[in-house]
Design a protein around this motif. Structure first.
Motif, short mmCIF file in Angstrom:
data_model
loop_
_atom_site.label_atom_id
_atom_site.label_comp_id
_atom_site.label_asym_id
_atom_site.label_seq_id
_atom_site.Cartn_x
_atom_site.Cartn_y
_atom_site.Cartn_z
N ARG A 165 11.56 9.50 -2.25
CA ARG A 165 10.73 9.14 -1.38
C ARG A 165 9.60 10.53 -1.49
NH1 ARG A 165 14.49 6.20 3.85
NH2 ARG A 165 14.87 4.92 2.07
N GLY A 166 9.48 11.66 -1.36
CA GLY A 166 8.80 12.74 -2.25
C GLY A 166 8.71 13.54 -0.30
N THR A 167 6.92 13.18 0.54
CA THR A 167 7.27 13.66 1.42
C THR A 167 6.90 12.89 2.50
OG1 THR A 167 4.51 13.80 1.77
CG2 THR A 167 5.61 16.29 0.68
N GLY A 168 6.54 11.98 2.27
CA GLY A 168 6.56 10.65 3.20
C GLY A 168 7.79 10.23 3.16
N ARG A 169 8.48 9.20 4.38
CA ARG A 169 9.74 8.85 4.83
C ARG A 169 10.54 7.08 4.53
NH1 ARG A 169 8.30 11.50 9.95
NH2 ARG A 169 9.65 12.64 9.86
N GLY A 170 9.54 7.29 3.37
CA GLY A 170 9.70 5.65 2.06
C GLY A 170 9.40 4.51 3.14
N PRO A 171 9.05 3.68 2.51
CA PRO A 171 8.36 2.47 2.52
C PRO A 171 7.70 2.60 3.90
CG PRO A 171 9.97 1.32 1.53
CD PRO A 171 10.39 3.50 2.17
N ASN A 172 6.40 1.56 4.10
CA ASN A 172 6.09 1.28 5.32
C ASN A 172 6.41 0.17 5.99
OD1 ASN A 172 4.38 0.06 5.15
ND2 ASN A 172 3.26 1.25 4.71
N PRO A 173 6.33 -0.51 7.61
CA PRO A 173 6.78 -1.44 7.95
C PRO A 173 6.24 -2.28 7.50
CG PRO A 173 6.53 -0.23 9.62
CD PRO A 173 6.42 1.08 9.17
N GLU A 174 5.02 -2.04 6.55
CA GLU A 174 4.15 -3.32 6.35
C GLU A 174 4.43 -3.69 4.70
OE1 GLU A 174 -0.07 -1.72 6.41
OE2 GLU A 174 0.14 -1.97 8.13
N LYS A 175 5.33 -2.75 3.49
CA LYS A 175 5.74 -2.97 2.65
C LYS A 175 6.76 -3.66 2.78
CE LYS A 175 2.17 -1.39 0.84
NZ LYS A 175 1.13 -2.92 0.62
N LEU A 176 7.79 -3.17 3.91
CA LEU A 176 8.94 -3.54 3.67
C LEU A 176 8.65 -5.25 4.20
CD1 LEU A 176 10.84 -1.29 5.85
CD2 LEU A 176 11.16 -1.05 3.74
N PRO A 199 4.18 0.58 -9.70
CA PRO A 199 5.60 0.38 -10.04
C PRO A 199 6.13 1.74 -10.12
CG PRO A 199 4.50 -0.76 -11.45
CD PRO A 199 3.31 -0.22 -10.48
N ALA A 200 5.37 2.75 -9.84
CA ALA A 200 5.94 4.15 -10.07
C ALA A 200 6.83 4.79 -7.95
CB ALA A 200 4.62 5.54 -10.07
N THR A 201 6.04 3.35 -7.97
CA THR A 201 6.42 3.77 -6.13
C THR A 201 7.86 3.30 -6.23
OG1 THR A 201 4.64 4.11 -4.99
CG2 THR A 201 5.74 2.79 -3.59
N VAL A 202 8.01 1.90 -6.48
CA VAL A 202 9.24 0.81 -6.82
C VAL A 202 10.02 1.81 -6.92
CG1 VAL A 202 10.62 -0.73 -7.44
CG2 VAL A 202 7.79 -0.82 -6.62
N ASN A 203 9.70 2.71 -8.46
CA ASN A 203 10.68 2.96 -8.84
C ASN A 203 11.21 4.59 -8.33
OD1 ASN A 203 11.73 5.78 -11.39
ND2 ASN A 203 11.67 3.41 -12.24
N ASN A 204 10.25 5.15 -7.20
CA ASN A 204 10.81 6.05 -6.43
C ASN A 204 12.03 5.66 -5.76
OD1 ASN A 204 9.36 7.98 -8.01
ND2 ASN A 204 7.61 8.09 -6.66
N TRP A 205 11.34 4.61 -5.43
CA TRP A 205 12.53 3.97 -4.62
C TRP A 205 14.16 4.15 -4.32
CZ3 TRP A 205 8.80 -0.44 -1.94
CH2 TRP A 205 8.03 0.23 -1.74
N ILE A 206 13.84 3.26 -6.06
CA ILE A 206 14.90 3.13 -6.68
C ILE A 206 15.75 3.87 -6.88
CG2 ILE A 206 15.97 2.41 -8.39
CD1 ILE A 206 14.13 -0.49 -8.39
N ARG A 207 15.52 5.53 -6.97
CA ARG A 207 15.73 6.70 -7.89
C ARG A 207 15.85 7.49 -6.01
NH1 ARG A 207 10.97 8.55 -11.17
NH2 ARG A 207 12.04 10.32 -10.36
#
Length: 125
Positions: free
Chosen positions: A48-59, A37-45
């Motif tokens: 993205r941290g050091t990454g570039r957001g969700p990977n293609p598998e998650k999209l 849930p923290a990951t989704v919350n980070n995307w909504i807020r």
């Protein structure tokens, strides 16, 4: 759908719309696509941290779990180009071609493919 005359919808906006239209929580989205849930919350807020957001598998998982949202609009909202489809027959043809290469050639092709994938991940970011 996002207003065509406005700024394109980003991932945070798409997820907010998804929550509203599908009547789900961030926790439900997270559970269904296999992230915390923290990951989704980070995307909504938009954190993205050091990454570039969700990977293609998650999209793709978002699309699979919420099919009223197309892969194209999900990838665009994440600032990514939609990867092309790969049929099992095409995958087998590519694998057969790869098997015909020397070890050195396979290593070179792997490096080239990694570079192309990295370019696609960052092209619209």
């Amino acid at each position: 759908m996002a207003n065509e005359d406005a700024t394109p919808e980003d991932l945070a906006q798409l997820l907010a719309r998804l929550k509203d239209e599908c009547g789900v929580t961030e926790s439900e989205i997270a559970r269904r696509i296999g992230v915390s849930p923290a990951t989704v919350n980070n995307w909504i807020r938009r954190k993205r941290g050091t990454g570039r957001g969700p990977n293609p598998e998650k999209l793709r998982a978002i699309h699979r779990e919420f099919p009223s949202f197309s892969e194209e609009e999900i990838f665009a909202a994440a600032g990514r180009k939609t990867p092309g489809a790969l049929s099992p027959a095409a995958e087998e043809r590519l694998l057969e071609l790869f098997r015909g290469l020397t070890a050195e050639q396979q290593e070179i092709k792997e490096l080239e493919l990694r570079a192309l994938n990295e370019h696609n991940r960052s092209a619209l970011s």
